[in-house]
Write a protein that holds these residues in place. Structure first.
Motif, PDB file in Angstrom:
ATOM      1  N   SER A  75       0.836  -1.205   0.000  1.00 47.95           N
ATOM      2  CA  SER A  75       0.000   0.000   0.000  1.00 47.95           C
ATOM      3  C   SER A  75       0.869   1.253   0.000  1.00 47.95           C
ATOM      4  CB  SER A  75      -0.925   0.002   1.219  1.00 47.95           C
ATOM      5  OG  SER A  75      -1.859  -1.054   1.144  1.00 47.95           O
ATOM      6  N   GLU A  76       1.924   1.229   0.799  1.00 47.40           N
ATOM      7  CA  GLU A  76       2.850   2.359   0.832  1.00 47.40           C
ATOM      8  C   GLU A  76       3.579   2.508  -0.506  1.00 47.40           C
ATOM      9  OE1 GLU A  76       5.214   5.583   1.977  1.00 47.40           O
ATOM     10  OE2 GLU A  76       3.274   4.823   2.637  1.00 47.40           O
ATOM     11  N   GLN A  77       3.971   1.386  -1.116  1.00 48.27           N
ATOM     12  CA  GLN A  77       4.647   1.431  -2.414  1.00 48.27           C
ATOM     13  C   GLN A  77       3.738   2.034  -3.479  1.00 48.27           C
ATOM     14  OE1 GLN A  77       7.832   0.557  -3.061  1.00 48.27           O
ATOM     15  NE2 GLN A  77       7.676   1.001  -5.256  1.00 48.27           N
TER      16      GLN A  77
ATOM     17  N   ARG B 120       1.290   4.165  -2.990  1.00 49.45           N
ATOM     18  CA  ARG B 120       1.146   5.594  -2.701  1.00 49.45           C
ATOM     19  C   ARG B 120       2.377   6.352  -3.182  1.00 49.45           C
ATOM     20  NH1 ARG B 120      -1.171   4.996   1.843  1.00 49.45           N
ATOM     21  NH2 ARG B 120       0.744   4.729   3.042  1.00 49.45           N
ATOM     22  N   LEU B 121       3.561   5.774  -2.942  1.00 50.64           N
ATOM     23  CA  LEU B 121       4.795   6.401  -3.426  1.00 50.64           C
ATOM     24  C   LEU B 121       4.792   6.495  -4.947  1.00 50.64           C
ATOM     25  CD1 LEU B 121       7.714   7.435  -3.179  1.00 50.64           C
ATOM     26  CD2 LEU B 121       8.452   5.034  -3.033  1.00 50.64           C
TER      27      LEU B 121
ATOM     28  N   ARG C 105       7.121  12.547   1.480  1.00 53.58           N
ATOM     29  CA  ARG C 105       6.533  12.408   2.807  1.00 53.58           C
ATOM     30  C   ARG C 105       5.690  13.617   3.177  1.00 53.58           C
ATOM     31  NH1 ARG C 105      12.034   9.643   5.218  1.00 53.58           N
ATOM     32  NH2 ARG C 105      11.461   7.474   4.728  1.00 53.58           N
TER      33      ARG C 105
ATOM     34  N   ALA D 186       2.519  13.068   1.237  1.00 50.46           N
ATOM     35  CA  ALA D 186       1.706  11.974   1.789  1.00 50.46           C
ATOM     36  C   ALA D 186       0.902  12.421   2.997  1.00 50.46           C
ATOM     37  CB  ALA D 186       2.609  10.797   2.145  1.00 50.46           C
TER      38      ALA D 186
END
Length: 234
Positions: free
Chosen positions: A194-196, A198-199, A228, A231
């Protein structure tokens, strides 16, 4: 046993390409099942626990039409499949014997099986398509499974498309094929993926704005700090 709703919903928003990247970072290189292609365009992305089935090479005294009535048969295996599972079938990559046809696929659909994934092929293609069961495989062949394969058992470790699959591992399928996530890693993979994603959403917005790739993909310290900050607003 189905995938927990929160994890399933999280994984449904993540591509198999991202999942393979995250697993690569965790040291797992061999998770994409070779030969697992969608039989039609537009099949939904699916997440489910693996229900495994295993074939071995045909042996003439065992691979017979009579074997279809045996207690150890594909028919019996289908009746053991739980709602929401992904049937993952080790067909040894054999492409000249169809492991399932329209009737078996229709029964799987009635039982609520989420998808069929195999490194082999199906038969009765028009009928299989008509069942609505999502299928990932290598194509179609008219001969029955016993022409080239012997069914052995279900819910034991198998190899599908060169990947080791254990019962209840998590399988994610989309237009790129089928990817396996080991049970014990699924929560960590879902969070990291999920973080990947978003990045990569941020990186794509930078590319759309004309940014060059060096230092952006992957991001250097300055760009990571910019990401960041971005985000925090999402």
């Amino acid at each position: 046993m189905t995938v927990e709703a929160d994890l399933r919903n999280q994984l449904l928003r993540i591509s198999t390409a991202t999942i393979t990247t995250v697993l690569l970072k965790k040291g797992l290189r061999n998770v994409w099942m070779r030969g697992t292609r969608p039989i039609r365009a537009g099949q939904p992305k699916i997440v489910g626990r693996a229900f495994t089935l295993r074939f071995v090479p045909a042996r003439e005294d065992l691979a017979t039409p009579e074997s279809w009535s045996s207690p150890i048969s594909t028919r019996a295996a289908i009746e053991a499949m739980p709602d929401g599972c992904v049937a993952v079938v080790d067909a040894m990559g054999v492409t000249d014997a169809g492991i399932f046809g329209d009737i078996l696929c229709a029964r799987m659909a009635k039982r609520g099986v989420a998808a069929l994934v195999t490194d082999g092929v199906v038969r009765d293609m028009a009928g299989v398509l008509g069942t609505g069961l999502p299928v990932w495989c290598q194509g179609a062949a008219a001969p029955a499974s016993v022409t080239g394969l012997t069914f052995i058992n279900w819910q034991e470790p198998i190899g599908c498309g060169g990947v080791a699959v254990f019962p209840d591992d998590i399988v994610v399928v989309d237009d790129d094929g089928a990817v396996l996530i080991p049970q014990k890693l699924v929560a960590d993979v879902a969070a990291a993926a999920s973080e990947q994603e978003r990045l990569e959403e941020w990186i794509m917005s930078e590319v759309d704005g004309g940014a060059s790739l060096p230092g952006l993909y992957p991001p250097n310290a300055d760009n990571l700090a910019r990401y960041r900050e971005w985000a925090k607003t999402r």
